[in-house]
Design an enzyme around this catalytic site. Sequence first.
Site, PDB file in Angstrom:
ATOM      1  N   ARG A  64       0.835  -1.217   0.000  1.00  0.00           N
ATOM      2  CA  ARG A  64       0.000   0.000   0.000  1.00  0.00           C
ATOM      3  C   ARG A  64       0.861   1.255   0.000  1.00  0.00           C
ATOM      4  O   ARG A  64       0.525   2.269  -0.624  1.00  0.00           O
ATOM      5  CB  ARG A  64      -0.955  -0.037   1.205  1.00  0.00           C
ATOM      6  CG  ARG A  64      -2.032  -1.103   1.050  1.00  0.00           C
ATOM      7  CD  ARG A  64      -2.852  -1.262   2.299  1.00  0.00           C
ATOM      8  NE  ARG A  64      -3.665  -0.078   2.593  1.00  0.00           N
ATOM      9  CZ  ARG A  64      -4.257   0.120   3.764  1.00  0.00           C
ATOM     10  NH1 ARG A  64      -4.092  -0.766   4.740  1.00  0.00           N
ATOM     11  NH2 ARG A  64      -5.002   1.196   3.972  1.00  0.00           N
ATOM     12  N   ASP A 101      -3.643   7.573   4.165  1.00  0.00           N
ATOM     13  CA  ASP A 101      -2.919   8.208   3.063  1.00  0.00           C
ATOM     14  C   ASP A 101      -2.641   9.672   3.415  1.00  0.00           C
ATOM     15  O   ASP A 101      -3.158  10.192   4.398  1.00  0.00           O
ATOM     16  CB  ASP A 101      -3.720   8.087   1.750  1.00  0.00           C
ATOM     17  CG  ASP A 101      -5.050   8.843   1.769  1.00  0.00           C
ATOM     18  OD1 ASP A 101      -6.110   8.212   1.564  1.00  0.00           O
ATOM     19  OD2 ASP A 101      -5.028  10.072   1.998  1.00  0.00           O
ATOM     20  N   HIS A 116      -6.470   6.937  12.606  1.00  0.00           N
ATOM     21  CA  HIS A 116      -6.030   5.552  12.404  1.00  0.00           C
ATOM     22  C   HIS A 116      -4.573   5.476  11.989  1.00  0.00           C
ATOM     23  O   HIS A 116      -4.127   4.436  11.489  1.00  0.00           O
ATOM     24  CB  HIS A 116      -6.906   4.860  11.352  1.00  0.00           C
ATOM     25  CG  HIS A 116      -8.304   4.622  11.824  1.00  0.00           C
ATOM     26  ND1 HIS A 116      -9.325   4.286  10.972  1.00  0.00           N
ATOM     27  CD2 HIS A 116      -8.855   4.700  13.058  1.00  0.00           C
ATOM     28  CE1 HIS A 116     -10.451   4.138  11.664  1.00  0.00           C
ATOM     29  NE2 HIS A 116     -10.201   4.401  12.930  1.00  0.00           N
ATOM     30  N   CYS A 143      15.632   0.591  13.350  1.00  0.00           N
ATOM     31  CA  CYS A 143      14.950   1.842  13.673  1.00  0.00           C
ATOM     32  C   CYS A 143      15.845   3.018  13.264  1.00  0.00           C
ATOM     33  O   CYS A 143      17.040   3.039  13.619  1.00  0.00           O
ATOM     34  CB  CYS A 143      14.685   1.896  15.179  1.00  0.00           C
ATOM     35  SG  CYS A 143      14.197   3.532  15.780  1.00  0.00           S
TER      36      CYS A 143
HETATM   37  C1  BV8 Z   1     -10.981   0.599  19.288  1.00  0.00           C
HETATM   38  C2  BV8 Z   1      -6.162   0.232   9.840  1.00  0.00           C
HETATM   39  C3  BV8 Z   1     -10.929   0.484  21.603  1.00  0.00           C
HETATM   40  C4  BV8 Z   1      -5.357   1.086   9.005  1.00  0.00           C
HETATM   41  C5  BV8 Z   1      -8.449   0.420  10.475  1.00  0.00           C
HETATM   42  C6  BV8 Z   1     -17.714  -0.109  19.451  1.00  0.00           C
HETATM   43  C7  BV8 Z   1     -16.921   0.842  20.102  1.00  0.00           C
HETATM   44  C8  BV8 Z   1     -15.530   0.773  20.024  1.00  0.00           C
HETATM   45  C9  BV8 Z   1     -14.910  -0.243  19.271  1.00  0.00           C
HETATM   46  C10 BV8 Z   1     -15.686  -1.173  18.636  1.00  0.00           C
HETATM   47  C11 BV8 Z   1     -17.082  -1.119  18.717  1.00  0.00           C
HETATM   48  N1  BV8 Z   1     -17.566  -2.148  17.987  1.00  0.00           N
HETATM   49  C12 BV8 Z   1     -16.541  -2.839  17.449  1.00  0.00           C
HETATM   50  C13 BV8 Z   1     -15.397  -2.283  17.835  1.00  0.00           C
HETATM   51  C14 BV8 Z   1     -14.068  -2.785  17.478  1.00  0.00           C
HETATM   52  C15 BV8 Z   1     -13.537  -2.231  16.150  1.00  0.00           C
HETATM   53  C16 BV8 Z   1     -14.580  -2.111  15.086  1.00  0.00           C
HETATM   54  O1  BV8 Z   1     -15.137  -1.031  14.877  1.00  0.00           O
HETATM   55  N2  BV8 Z   1     -14.802  -3.200  14.372  1.00  0.00           N
HETATM   56  C17 BV8 Z   1     -15.707  -3.163  13.238  1.00  0.00           C
HETATM   57  C18 BV8 Z   1     -15.222  -4.154  12.198  1.00  0.00           C
HETATM   58  C19 BV8 Z   1     -17.119  -3.483  13.727  1.00  0.00           C
HETATM   59  N3  BV8 Z   1     -12.891  -0.947  16.371  1.00  0.00           N
HETATM   60  C20 BV8 Z   1     -11.604  -0.923  16.760  1.00  0.00           C
HETATM   61  O2  BV8 Z   1     -10.967  -1.919  17.017  1.00  0.00           O
HETATM   62  C21 BV8 Z   1     -10.950   0.441  16.907  1.00  0.00           C
HETATM   63  N4  BV8 Z   1     -10.297   0.484  18.180  1.00  0.00           N
HETATM   64  O3  BV8 Z   1     -12.163   0.734  19.316  1.00  0.00           O
HETATM   65  O4  BV8 Z   1     -10.220   0.518  20.387  1.00  0.00           O
HETATM   66  C22 BV8 Z   1      -9.969   0.269  22.678  1.00  0.00           C
HETATM   67  C23 BV8 Z   1     -10.383   0.551  23.946  1.00  0.00           C
HETATM   68  C24 BV8 Z   1      -9.510   0.347  24.956  1.00  0.00           C
HETATM   69  C25 BV8 Z   1      -8.226  -0.120  24.678  1.00  0.00           C
HETATM   70  C26 BV8 Z   1      -7.837  -0.386  23.406  1.00  0.00           C
HETATM   71  C27 BV8 Z   1      -8.711  -0.203  22.369  1.00  0.00           C
HETATM   72  C28 BV8 Z   1      -9.850   0.658  15.867  1.00  0.00           C
HETATM   73  C29 BV8 Z   1     -10.438   0.893  14.512  1.00  0.00           C
HETATM   74  C30 BV8 Z   1      -9.319   1.186  13.503  1.00  0.00           C
HETATM   75  C31 BV8 Z   1      -8.970  -0.059  12.777  1.00  0.00           C
HETATM   76  N5  BV8 Z   1      -8.065   0.214  11.676  1.00  0.00           N
HETATM   77  N6  BV8 Z   1      -7.560   0.454   9.523  1.00  0.00           N
HETATM   78  C32 BV8 Z   1      -5.455   0.627   7.598  1.00  0.00           C
HETATM   79  O5  BV8 Z   1      -4.940  -0.466   7.301  1.00  0.00           O
HETATM   80  O6  BV8 Z   1      -6.025   1.412   6.821  1.00  0.00           O
HETATM   81  S1  BV8 Z   1     -10.084   0.684  10.105  1.00  0.00           S
HETATM   82  C33 BV8 Z   1     -10.462   0.486   8.436  1.00  0.00           C
HETATM   83  O7  BV8 Z   1     -11.847   0.775   8.295  1.00  0.00           O
HETATM   84  C34 BV8 Z   1      -9.857   1.495   7.535  1.00  0.00           C
HETATM   85  O8  BV8 Z   1      -8.635   1.935   7.888  1.00  0.00           O
HETATM   86  C35 BV8 Z   1     -10.810   2.660   7.526  1.00  0.00           C
HETATM   87  O9  BV8 Z   1     -10.195   3.700   8.212  1.00  0.00           O
HETATM   88  C36 BV8 Z   1     -11.946   2.164   8.355  1.00  0.00           C
HETATM   89  C37 BV8 Z   1     -13.292   2.643   7.913  1.00  0.00           C
HETATM   90  O10 BV8 Z   1     -13.499   2.276   6.573  1.00  0.00           O
HETATM   91  P1  BV8 Z   1     -14.072   3.403   5.580  1.00  0.00           P
HETATM   92  O11 BV8 Z   1     -13.090   4.501   5.523  1.00  0.00           O
HETATM   93  O12 BV8 Z   1     -15.457   3.769   5.972  1.00  0.00           O
HETATM   94  O13 BV8 Z   1     -14.049   2.635   4.195  1.00  0.00           O
HETATM   95  P2  BV8 Z   1     -15.130   1.614   3.637  1.00  0.00           P
HETATM   96  O14 BV8 Z   1     -14.502   0.913   2.493  1.00  0.00           O
HETATM   97  O15 BV8 Z   1     -15.726   0.822   4.762  1.00  0.00           O
HETATM   98  O16 BV8 Z   1     -16.294   2.564   3.087  1.00  0.00           O
HETATM   99  C38 BV8 Z   1     -16.021   3.436   2.003  1.00  0.00           C
HETATM  100  C39 BV8 Z   1     -17.243   4.326   1.838  1.00  0.00           C
HETATM  101  O17 BV8 Z   1     -16.966   5.297   0.820  1.00  0.00           O
HETATM  102  C40 BV8 Z   1     -18.502   3.598   1.400  1.00  0.00           C
HETATM  103  O18 BV8 Z   1     -19.591   4.042   2.198  1.00  0.00           O
HETATM  104  C41 BV8 Z   1     -18.698   4.029  -0.065  1.00  0.00           C
HETATM  105  O19 BV8 Z   1     -20.072   4.168  -0.376  1.00  0.00           O
HETATM  106  C42 BV8 Z   1     -18.024   5.366  -0.089  1.00  0.00           C
HETATM  107  N7  BV8 Z   1     -17.438   5.722  -1.394  1.00  0.00           N
HETATM  108  C43 BV8 Z   1     -16.786   4.902  -2.262  1.00  0.00           C
HETATM  109  N8  BV8 Z   1     -16.382   5.618  -3.332  1.00  0.00           N
HETATM  110  C44 BV8 Z   1     -16.771   6.903  -3.112  1.00  0.00           C
HETATM  111  C45 BV8 Z   1     -17.439   6.971  -1.882  1.00  0.00           C
HETATM  112  N9  BV8 Z   1     -17.962   8.106  -1.403  1.00  0.00           N
HETATM  113  C46 BV8 Z   1     -17.806   9.225  -2.152  1.00  0.00           C
HETATM  114  N10 BV8 Z   1     -17.171   9.241  -3.338  1.00  0.00           N
HETATM  115  C47 BV8 Z   1     -16.655   8.111  -3.851  1.00  0.00           C
HETATM  116  N11 BV8 Z   1     -16.029   8.137  -5.045  1.00  0.00           N
END
Ligand code: BV8
Length: 243
Positions: A64, A101, A116, A143
């Site tokens: 990436r 990015d 993130h 490092c």
């Molecule tokens: C944490 C790594 C707590 C980097 C990523 C409730 C509360 C808290 C946490 C949770 C919870 N429920 C579940 C959780 C756990 C988890 C979570 O959310 N799981 C999901 C699967 C349910 N969350 C976590 O673990 C987070 N940490 O909560 O920590 C904690 C507390 C105490 C101690 C320790 C920890 C951490 C979350 C971060 C994970 N890392 N990425 C990388 O490799 O990139 S997240 C990953 O998804 C991506 O990085 C991105 O940032 C993220 C969101 O994705 P989107 O950006 O929305 O992309 P997606 O493809 O899904 O959607 C694209 C959208 O764009 C679509 O809607 C589409 O229609 C639209 N689109 C497409 N083309 C266009 C467009 N729109 C306009 N124009 C276009 N042309």
Amino acid sequence: MSRPIISPSGPIVVLTGAGISQESGLDTFRCAGGVWSRVRLEDVATPDGFRRDPALVQEFYNDRRRGLTEAHIQPNPAHHALARLEREWPGGVLLVTQNIDDLHERAGSTHLVHMHGELLKVRCLRCGEIGHWAEDVTTDTPCPHCHRPGGVRPHVVWFGEMPLEMDRIGAALDDCALFVSIGTSGHVYPAAGFVSAVRQRGLAHTVELNLDPSDGASMFNEAQYGPASEIVPIFVDELLGSI
Ligand code: BV8
């Protein structure tokens, strides 16, 4: 709901996701053919995955990182519109991005939080130093700060890890007059919960600008659907035109 007058002195918080970078040539995660259709997030975007197979995870981010640094990957009109909004909106704009990015920076945004992490930074597990890094990383890479090998990881927030600058983000959400969510599926928390945090205060107008309705679409006062490079510049023009 018709849009209320947003006071120019009112602070704005913008949340972006992978959709804002899609027209720049970077894959989203959950759209058809997206990143998670090619690899399991459990294998490449969790601490357990890194412990199990660090070389696989390093190669996932190397691929990436190489893609991001290719010459044809450039900010699109949506990134530039948000940089203009930051320059011209009197009440101030905080841009919170889920993206790793650097397209917002390259478009000129400066009031920016990468909740993130950042693809072009690494962190040393030995000394904790965080630094710019645009090359490949292997399990032996020393490092650049402490020069010890084997402890360099992407400065990226994996699932199960705490997103960055959450206090700063929470304060901005508490204070904003307008919350705009752009290009995110509303699937990943805590980012997906920001709109309900803003609504609970009941003082801000909330807008979703996306290609399709997100998981949280019903939470927004206003929504516009279409490609970000088209609808975001129009939205920003309208906002600045109301000053
Ligand atoms: C944490 C790594 C707590 C980097 C990523 C409730 C509360 C808290 C946490 C949770 C919870 N429920 C579940 C959780 C756990 C988890 C979570 O959310 N799981 C999901 C699967 C349910 N969350 C976590 O673990 C987070 N940490 O909560 O920590 C904690 C507390 C105490 C101690 C320790 C920890 C951490 C979350 C971060 C994970 N890392 N990425 C990388 O490799 O990139 S997240 C990953 O998804 C991506 O990085 C991105 O940032 C993220 C969101 O994705 P989107 O950006 O929305 O992309 P997606 O493809 O899904 O959607 C694209 C959208 O764009 C679509 O809607 C589409 O229609 C639209 N689109 C497409 N083309 C266009 C467009 N729109 C306009 N124009 C276009 N042309």
